[in-house]
Design a protein around this motif. Structure first.
Motif: not given
Lengths: 362, 362
Positions: B66-93
């Motif tokens: 089925l070429d199955y790929r677990p849906n991270q969104m759903a996983r994160g929702l259920k688990r309460g943690r999604n392993r996502l970190l935000g990186l906010l940069l003022a100026d990529l230039t």
DNA sequence: CTGTTAGCGCTTTCAC
DNA sequence: GTGAAAGCGCTAACAG
């Protein structure tokens, strides 16, 4: 419906030190506002017409009081669309990528998407890994500036998978929209400029180009144009490969290049180096400076595709790509497909702009 | 439970050409493998010990088919943690940002996080907007290279909100971990280098620095050091503000700078310009070149904090920041807090490295 | 106008 | 060992 003391169970947990204040959910808001989740949802989605002024006010207050923020993950899960776009860049170290990125961001902003930026850092494993990741996060589309190495992972995109658009380079076997520079025209622009300024010894310097379509096209056009234009003049055109990945190879290649320059000098002519992109141009300029000193421009001419910030400072003639537009258009293409448009794959080739500086004196 | 014809309701809606074949879900896999969702979940989470070899094989096959790929969104929702970190940069230039980014990526890779890269492009609205977004996506932590403008939106981070770590600059009223350059030491390094090479006229050139802690610290250290070191010599030290945001202001400021250079020249001395960062250095170099030609280095010395790729080409003395390490450490700090560590806010100040080039001849 | 009822795709008790 | 069932936070039919 609402238990007497509701305001404080929040204060209690977030007060202390570094405790985790479990964000409020839609249910919390509903309870706080003394209504059902549906109304909250309606409010969130701007269906204000369907809410009495009173209810609306209560909801507003509750949201404010609880500092509620809807959970996008949950929303996305439910709706089946999350407004996420993947942007996979081969090399952020290249100013070209950053500029394309800016165009992508602008378009995303305008069209309501959030770009997930991924940086392969020239590593095939990273490219693969991020592609996986983007898939599992169910992004609605992907913009790919691929490494160029044949990568089976990319296949699933166009076919059964996610809508994709390629930037700068195609990928073998992937039939997707494509946006980038009009490479042939750009190469021609450069060659004609050199020819017009009297250079008869042209060397096109490029990274290994078998797998990168843009490099291939530039090189082919360079050759075609340089040879074709000979006319009455005796023009010598050659292609020289410079593999920036390994220092040893770079040194050897640079040494070989010097031969062209020396040959031309012996003939009383000045050799013109045509860099296929900014990274190559930088390496070349560095080498020329090391070899001939600050006055290197008197020993060899240099022109490059790409216009990095230092080109002005170093006085290098360039052919600038409309990078922002490229990024913007990529998102537009993607957007149409995401919205369901079914059309043949398209290609947008933008023209480059010649910027004449001191490195190609006439 | 399962309606007879289930295989085709998929084909029905997406049949055409490039339509979306609705990805397989965990239920699909379970059905395909003739088992329950639980087992699939176990398999996905590596609880292989609790699965008979047979079942395990069937699951493997089904996933493959089925070429199955677990849906991270759903996983994160259920688990309460999604392993996502935000990186906010003022100026990529700014190459600095890209390099920090690389460190962040490396650390994320090592610690199992996925960085969500956001680019404020020097716009306060963008900064705010992305902060919002990161919050709604429930990232587990944020690394912020803030614009510096006072921004109430940032407040919620450290307090009740998401764990955060600041890069390069602090934010008023936000008590969070911080990682960056040891600005005082770096400025001192520069001043001492200039003094040792006989320069007595020093001008520190910096963008408006009230709100950006790193600029403030560099400027303060420059003044303290330049004045303190006078000793037997007669050293003149001044601070000059260069606001890169508006062209008009830049021109005026640059013209004013010329006065310092002329003054020093009148005294038979050469003025030394100390750029607080790379963008300033580039502007300065461009100006000097326009004003004095290719030989500008004979009219004024130049040194800068930051070491962009073109510094070598332009021959500019710099103080390089260990950018990769900065990014890496930021993630480590964040990781500890995400894992629940409760400790006082920390600050990591890395030393800069002086790289002497032609722009500060002795 | 408003609330009730099902799930989205996944994890996780808790029984068999 | 294995599976059924109950949600995570949200939206989307349906009823009132």
């Amino acid at each position: 419906m609402s238990r007497g003391s509701s305001a404080d169970d929040n204060a209690g947990r977030s007060a202390g030190e570094g405790a985790l204040p479990r964000r409020a959910t839609i249910s919390d808001v509903a309870r706080e506002a003394g209504t059902g989740k549906t109304s909250i949802s309606r409010y969130l989605n701007g269906e204000l017409s369907a809410l009495s002024p009173d209810l609306r006010a209560r909801i507003e207050a509750a949201i404010e009081r609880l500092d509620y923020r809807p959970n996008q993950m949950a929303r996305g899960l439910k709706r089946g669309r999350n407004r996420l776009l993947g942007l996979l860049l081969a090399d952020l170290t290249n100013p070209y990528s950053v500029e394309v990125l800016q165009g992508v961001e602008a378009a995303c902003h305008a069209l309501g998407y959030m770009p997930l930026i991924c940086h392969a850092a020239n590593e095939i494993d990273m490219e693969r890994r991020y592609l996986q990741l983007l898939t599992t996060y169910r992004v609605e589309g992907v913009i790919v500036n691929a490494l160029g190495v044949p990568e089976p992972m990319l296949k699933p995109l166009a076919s059964g998978g996610i809508p994709a658009v390629l930037v700068d380079r195609t990928v073998d076997g992937l039939d997707a929209d494509m946006v980038g520079l009009d490479n042939a025209a750009a190469a021609r622009l450069g060659v004609e400029h050199l020819l017009a300024h009297g250079y008869d010894d042209l060397v096109f310097v490029v990274q290994p180009f078998e797998h990168v379509s843009s490099r291939r096209e530039r090189e082919a056009a360079f050759r075609a144009c340089a040879h074709g234009k000979q006319g009455a003049r005796d023009v010598r055109a050659a292609t020289h490969v410079l593999d920036l990945r390994e220092d040893a190879s770079v040194d050897a290649s640079l040494a070989a290049l010097d031969v062209y320059i020396a040959d031309a000098a012996r003939r009383g002519a000045r050799c013109a180096l045509f860099a296929a992109n900014a990274p190559v141009a930088l390496r070349l300029a560095l080498h020329l400076k090391a070899r001939f000193g600050a006055q290197w421009q008197q020993h060899a001419a240099l022109i490059a595709i790409d216009d990095p910030e230092w080109a002005e400072l170093a006085g290098i003639t360039t052919i600038r790509q409309p990078t922002r537009e490229i990024g913007y258009r990529a998102v537009e293409f993607l957007h149409e497909r995401i919205e369901g448009a079914v059309l043949a794959t398209r290609a947008a080739a933008f023209p480059g702009e010649l910027i004449v500086r001191a490195s190609t004196p006439g």
